[in-house]
Design an enzyme around this catalytic site. Structure first.
Site, short mmCIF file in Angstrom:
data_model
loop_
_atom_site.label_atom_id
_atom_site.label_comp_id
_atom_site.label_asym_id
_atom_site.label_seq_id
_atom_site.Cartn_x
_atom_site.Cartn_y
_atom_site.Cartn_z
N ASN A 21 101.80 77.56 82.41
CA ASN A 21 102.94 77.02 82.32
C ASN A 21 104.01 77.92 81.62
O ASN A 21 103.51 78.79 80.88
CB ASN A 21 103.32 75.55 81.85
CG ASN A 21 104.32 74.67 82.62
OD1 ASN A 21 105.56 75.28 82.97
ND2 ASN A 21 104.02 73.46 82.87
N HIS A 27 95.01 87.30 59.57
CA HIS A 27 95.11 88.16 58.47
C HIS A 27 94.28 87.64 57.19
O HIS A 27 93.99 86.58 56.94
CB HIS A 27 96.62 88.33 58.31
CG HIS A 27 97.23 89.07 59.48
ND1 HIS A 27 97.34 90.48 59.77
CD2 HIS A 27 97.96 88.57 60.39
CE1 HIS A 27 98.04 90.61 60.89
NE2 HIS A 27 98.56 89.56 61.12
#
Length: 190
Positions: A80, A110
């Site tokens: 979608n 990270h």
């Protein structure tokens, strides 16, 4: 081993390597075109963007990704509008998968150490969404996660760990709510 291969394997790589920059730029240009169009022209662009797009799969613009060629999408999927896939490592989507609006799949992360983050260090792990999964709207799927076949991820969930097949998960972080029994389960042995 190329820098792109290193990135996809989750090992240290040079994010400024020419091959990575070229692919990023090509994908950015194609995504901009894709987001201004719709089928059937959109399907032709999707085949240029992704490693694989299965038959009868619909990807509704706008859609965002960084590399595209690290994403494989099976047959009869519906993605979608507003979906983002941060695809530094492979993202594999099975057949008959529904992904709700504004959902996000992140293969990159990270370090907690701020000194390493200053160096833009990144760790990449793949995401797998198996067959017949339904991912509700505004879901976040974190790196390294596999969503098991026939499972449902409720809207707004943040998935940080693997989801077993045939389960409903919800919440932040996502937790198993219940095992899903299908009509198929009830007909086994008949």
């Amino acid at each position: 081993m190329t820098e792109l291969e290193k990135m996809q394997l989750g090992v240290e790589f040079d994010p400024d390597a020419n091959e990575i920059q070229v692919l990023r730029h090509q994908t950015f240009t194609l995504i901009q075109q894709f987001n201004r169009t719709f089928a059937p022209k959109g399907r032709a662009l999707a085949k240029k963007i992704f490693a694989k797009v299965g038959s009868q799969t619909i990807i509704t613009p706008p859609f965002l990704c960084e590399f595209g060629k690290t994403i494989s999408i099976g047959d009869r999927c519906f993605i979608n509008m507003g979906v983002t896939m941060l695809d530094n490592a492979p993202i594999t989507i099975g057949n008959n998968v529904l992904i709700g609006p504004s959902s996000q799949l992140y293969t990159a992360s990270h370090p907690l150490d701020f000194k390493k983050r200053r160096q833009w260090e990144c760790c990449n792990l793949p995401i797998v969404v198996e067959d017949d999964v339904w991912i509700g709207g505004n879901v976040v799927i974190c790196q390294g996660v596999t969503i098991g076949a026939r499972s449902v991820v409720a809207a707004g969930a943040v998935v940080t760990k693997d989801v077993a097949p045939d389960t409903l998960v919800a919440g932040v972080p996502a937790k198993m709510i219940k095992h899903i029994e299908s009509e198929h389960d009830n007909n086994i042995g008949e």
